[in-house]
Design a protein around this motif. Structure first.
Motif, PDB file in Angstrom:
ATOM      1  N   VAL A  15       0.655  -1.198   0.412  1.00 14.02           N
ATOM      2  CA  VAL A  15       0.036   0.062  -0.220  1.00 14.02           C
ATOM      3  C   VAL A  15       0.716   1.260  -0.342  1.00 14.02           C
ATOM      4  N   VAL A  16       2.016   1.077   0.843  1.00 12.66           N
ATOM      5  CA  VAL A  16       2.848   2.153   0.867  1.00 12.66           C
ATOM      6  C   VAL A  16       3.405   2.124  -0.495  1.00 12.66           C
ATOM      7  N   GLY A  17       3.969   1.645  -1.208  1.00 13.23           N
ATOM      8  CA  GLY A  17       4.457   1.478  -2.557  1.00 13.23           C
ATOM      9  C   GLY A  17       3.790   1.940  -3.405  1.00 13.23           C
ATOM     10  N   ILE A  18       2.786   1.705  -3.049  1.00 13.37           N
ATOM     11  CA  ILE A  18       1.251   1.925  -4.755  1.00 13.37           C
ATOM     12  C   ILE A  18       1.181   4.353  -4.294  1.00 13.37           C
ATOM     13  N   VAL A  19       1.166   4.166  -2.469  1.00  4.73           N
ATOM     14  CA  VAL A  19       0.995   5.141  -2.277  1.00  4.73           C
ATOM     15  C   VAL A  19       2.060   6.318  -3.150  1.00  4.73           C
ATOM     16  N   PHE A  20       3.312   6.322  -2.154  1.00  4.83           N
ATOM     17  CA  PHE A  20       4.439   7.367  -3.431  1.00  4.83           C
ATOM     18  C   PHE A  20       3.927   7.056  -4.737  1.00  4.83           C
ATOM     19  N   TRP A  21       4.168   5.571  -5.583  1.00  7.17           N
ATOM     20  CA  TRP A  21       4.399   5.528  -6.608  1.00  7.17           C
ATOM     21  C   TRP A  21       3.652   6.391  -7.596  1.00  7.17           C
ATOM     22  N   MET A  22       2.125   7.325  -6.730  1.00  4.43           N
ATOM     23  CA  MET A  22       1.121   7.224  -7.614  1.00  4.43           C
ATOM     24  C   MET A  22       1.362   9.224  -7.398  1.00  4.43           C
ATOM     25  N   MET A  23       1.713   9.154  -6.399  1.00  2.00           N
ATOM     26  CA  MET A  23       1.575  10.525  -5.536  1.00  2.00           C
ATOM     27  C   MET A  23       2.388  11.033  -6.357  1.00  2.00           C
ATOM     28  N   PRO A  24       1.853  12.188  -6.517  1.00  2.00           N
ATOM     29  CA  PRO A  24       2.636  14.310  -7.232  1.00  2.00           C
ATOM     30  C   PRO A  24       4.001  14.332  -6.688  1.00  2.00           C
ATOM     31  N   PRO A  25       4.910  14.658  -6.799  1.00  2.00           N
ATOM     32  CA  PRO A  25       6.164  15.430  -5.993  1.00  2.00           C
ATOM     33  C   PRO A  25       4.756  16.461  -4.673  1.00  2.00           C
ATOM     34  N   PRO A  26       5.566  16.770  -4.066  1.00  2.00           N
ATOM     35  CA  PRO A  26       4.856  17.727  -2.987  1.00  2.00           C
ATOM     36  C   PRO A  26       4.360  18.663  -3.237  1.00  2.00           C
TER      37      PRO A  26
END
Lengths: 633, 208
Positions: A15-26
């Protein structure tokens, strides 16, 4: 560390991995991304094991506050509080969820009526001629009892105490015994009246009536597949499910029956013979008459059924719109099919007429026509369609066969079924029937069902204050659990929608350019996978609100989707490591039956569930035929 | 300390159990209403409001009771495998992070919501001439307060567990799946189950 812990941790990592993959830069983060982050956080938080209702509530509150603060910091607190309390009050005023405590209460009352032992024994004797009879009886008992009570844990435990030992003693393999108990016990999730469907209805805004009507046949289909699997398995591998020894099949006859059966094998011949006074020296007349009445019940019941069908389909035209609902379903379909096949036949077109005019919005138009007809032939009965007479013939043939093989041993079994199977079946069908036919709302039917639970418990002399008290307290705890979860999810869903997380999910799914079928498959696979770590309540209240808005885009009927989801979530009960059914069985199984053996036993049933899912997908009519019929009428 | 915890448990349980009897009145109210509508041809317009109020009060007021019996559904993938200290630590953290803000907000929001309703003596608008609705809205802050109180007790429990390494005991209550009671109900004894082991072990050679 245990492998279960690794399993959980790896899901979290994914789940954490997917979040990082989908999130744009801050720098590019929008509120919508915050929503997605919230969704990922909730999955992790739930897996940490904190009560889900409060996790949802707390997280929803916080993110709502973040959103309102980003809009206008000065009013943020007030608006957050307003939103929360309105959501909570909405759940308190939800007229769909009212039926949850009532159905739960009915379940506890029925469970405490202690019917299951008789039910299993009588079904076991009734099916003793079939290969794998004990497993078949287990599945059927589970299906009926789990449907009426809806409490998976109690059903699996009870069957683990009753049926599991019986099967082991009869030489059944651990696998097939464990599979039958666990899979059968979870059938109550799908077959209405089930709480899962109420929750889905409340979440998705689908009418519970339609869901109940729709889930009935898929439930039966699944139960039939289970039974079929057991029979086939017992036929192919007799060593895993040996036939019962003769002495177990024999029914102990009461004295009078023994006397009578010496001269006549058949019940009817014996009883009528005894009535004539030839050989009734040591048989009291009362017993004979009583049993004759019992033996004639099937005729009376089918007579009553066919009679009422006859009255309703031959009723004079002007009452058609309201009477139509009471038609027997089987007759209705035959009539429709025949009417369509041979439209030139005048008699049949007339018979077809009511179904063509049966839409409520058309009744206004139809009325004048009806009135005209009434003038021509006031109050005259219509001739019954051929389909009806065919049904009568089938019934008559069935009854003839039934009475031809009706021995005294079978009379005893019939009496046992009468005392265990039929009251429950009547309760279930009564509750469902009044809902589907439209006599009562689900809530009213649930209340009647609870009342029926009282009556049932009283009839079996199990109604005392302590039992009622237990049921009341258990019902309060279960309802509080479900409804507080709903409050939490209502607040959470509001926050998710406010932040625009839904927007992003929608756009993302739409950008994938999937066909409806691909979307459907994807959704089912996701739900199936979520079923491994999460429980069905959490899946329904958290993830359904995300899928539902997408359904209209793909033109998928939310009712049909709900049926697929319900069928799918059954697997959640059978899929390790959170397979509750397995743990309940393990709790009462002999110490040398390992959890792994139970899991292996459940695997074939998971495959069957997937097959049932495919069948339902290929033939949606299994689920949608009954609701469409109801809504026409 | 333990005595204080159990007293609060008892209060929550008492309140929850008193209100849980609403399910019986709900059952009989609706059953009577159906009878009255179909048989006596005399439906009551207030029945629908009464039904919703009974249901809402029932589950709201049982919330603290459920919490005191640890009855709110948890994700049980990992939690059950953790040692008690880790469980307590996680619980305590999440009580502070999620529970306190959420429930405090609900209490406060419920208080103002109910106060507004009392101020205008609000009546239900579901049916014409509906019954007064302000007592029903009052249920939100009251239930919230009870659940907050119970939550604080649970946090203290977490603290105790962190200190001593095992969970402090709770009061007993009726269980959904009470194995001993179910065994008694179907008259199965532990010896019978133990005896069955011979079948399980005999089978193992050929089966596993």
């Amino acid at each position: 560390m245990r492998k279960e812990v690794w399993f959980g941790l790896s899901i979290m990592a994914i789940v954490v991995g997917i979040v990082f993959w989908m999130m744009p830069p801050p720098s590019q983060m929008t509120n919508g991304h915050l929503g997605l982050l919230m969704l990922a956080m909730i999955v992790i938080a739930i897996m940490l094991g904190f009560p889900t209702a409060f996790t949802l509530m707390g997280m929803g509150t916080m993110f709502t506050f973040f959103f309102y603060r980003s809009v206008d910091p000065s009013t943020a607190v007030v608006r957050t509080l307003d939103l929360m309390v309105q959501r909570a009050y909405g759940v308190m005023n939800n007229d769909v969820l009212v039926s949850v405590p009532l159905f739960v209460f009915m379940g506890y009352l029925v469970e405490r009526a202690n019917l299951i032992e008789r039910l299993f024994k009588s079904l076991h004797l009734a099916t003793s001629a079939i290969p794998g009879s004990l497993a078949v009886a287990t599945v059927v008992t589970c299906a009926v009892f789990a449907t009426a009570s809806g409490i998976i844990g109690a059903v699996v435990t009870l069957m683990g105490l009753l049926a599991f030992p019986a099967m082991l003693k009869a030489g059944y393999s651990i696998r097939i015994s464990a599979g039958a108990v666990t899979a059968g016990g979870t059938l109550g999730i799908l077959i209405p009246p089930s709480v899962l469907l109420i929750l889905y209805g409340a979440t998705a805004g689908v009418s519970v009536v339609q869901l109940y009507a729709g889930a009935f046949f898929p439930g039966i289909l699944l139960a039939t597949l289970y039974v079929g699997y057991n029979i086939a398995y017992a036929k192919l591998v007799p060593s895993a499910a040996p036939p019962l020894p003769e002495e177990d099949k024999r029914v102990k006859l009461p004295k009078f029956a023994e006397v009578l059966s010496r001269t006549h094998r058949n019940v009817m011949a014996g009883l009528v013979g005894a009535l004539k006074g030839k050989r009734n020296a040591d048989v009291p007349l009362r017993t004979v008459v009583n049993h004759l009445i019992i033996a004639l019940l099937p005729v009376a019941a089918s007579g009553l059924l066919l009679g009422s069908i006859y009255l309703s389909i031959t009723a004079p035209e002007y009452v058609v719109p309201s009477e139509l609902q009471e038609m027997g379903l089987a007759v209705m379909s035959e009539e429709q099919i025949e009417g369509l096949m041979e439209p030139e036949d005048a008699e049949k077109t007339e018979a077809k007429e009511p179904s063509a005019y049966s839409r409520p919005e058309e009744t206004a138009e139809v009325k004048p026509v009806d009135e005209q007809k009434e003038e021509v032939a006031p109050g005259e009965r219509k001739p019954a369609p051929t389909g009806f007479w065919i049904t009568v013939g089938i019934f008559a043939a069935g009854l003839a066969v039934f009475y031809a093989i009706f021995t005294f041993a079978r009379l005893e079994i019939f009496k046992m079924l009468l005392g265990s199977f039929f009251p429950l079946a009547l309760l279930i069908l009564g509750v469902l029937g009044t809902i589907v036919v439209g006599l009562a709302t689900p809530t009213e039917a649930a209340a009647m069902g609870s009342f029926g639970g009282f009556v049932l418990a009283a009839a079996y002399r199990q109604l005392n204050f302590s039992r009622v008290k237990e049921s009341v307290f258990l019902c309060a705890k279960t309802s509080a659990m479900v409804c507080w979860l709903f409050i939490g999810s209502a607040i959470f869903a509001a926050a998710f929608a406010l932040l625009g997380g839904q927007e992003i999910v929608n756009n993302w799914v739409k950008s994938l350019d999937m066909s409806p079928i691909q979307f459907m498959l994807l959704a089912q696979v996701i739900i199936f996978l979520l079923g491994w770590p999460l429980e069905w309540t959490e899946i329904i209240v958290i993830f359904m609100p995300i899928f539902i808005p997408l359904l209209s885009y793909f033109n998928i009927d939310p009712l049909f989707f709900g049926l697929l989801v319900a069928l799918n979530l059954q697997t959640a009960f059978l899929s390790p490591p959170v397979a509750m059914a397995a743990f309940y069985l393990k709790g009462v199984a002999p110490p040398h039956v390992s959890l792994n053996q139970i899991f292996i036993g459940m695997m074939p049933y998971m495959v069957i569930q997937v097959i049932a899912l495919v069948i339902l997908y290929l033939f949606p009519a299994i689920g949608l035929w009954l609701p469409s019929l109801v809504y026409q009428g | 300390m333990q005595k204080f915890l159990l007293t609060v448990d008892k209060i929550s349980t008492f309140v929850g159990q008193v209100f849980s009897w609403l399910i019986v009145s709900l059952t009989f109210l609706i059953t009577y209403e159906i009878f009255s509508r179909y048989a006596l041809d005399n439906p009551h317009p207030w029945a629908f409001d009464a039904m919703l109020m009974m249901y809402g009060t029932l589950f709201m007021m049982s919330g603290a009771y459920t919490l005191s019996k640890n009855g709110h559904v948890r994700g049980d993938v990992l939690y059950g495998f953790f040692p008690p200290r880790l469980q307590a630590g996680l619980d305590l953290t999440l009580y502070i992070v999620f529970f306190l803000p959420g429930v405090c907000a609900l209490c406060w929001a419920g208080y103002t919501y109910a106060a507004e309703s009392w101020a205008i003596r609000e009546y239900s608008s579901i049916t014409s001439e509906g019954p007064p609705i302000y007592p029903f809205k009052t249920v939100i802050p009251v239930a919230g307060a009870f659940i907050l109180m119970q939550g604080i007790v649970e946090m203290i429990r977490c603290g105790i567990c962190l200190k001593q390494g095992y969970w402090p005991s709770r009061q007993e209550d009726v269980e959904e799946v009470d194995v001993d009671k179910l065994k008694e109900m179907v008259k199965v004894k532990d010896e019978d189950i133990a005896k069955l082991d011979q079948y399980a072990t005999a089978k193992k050679g050929s089966d596993a």
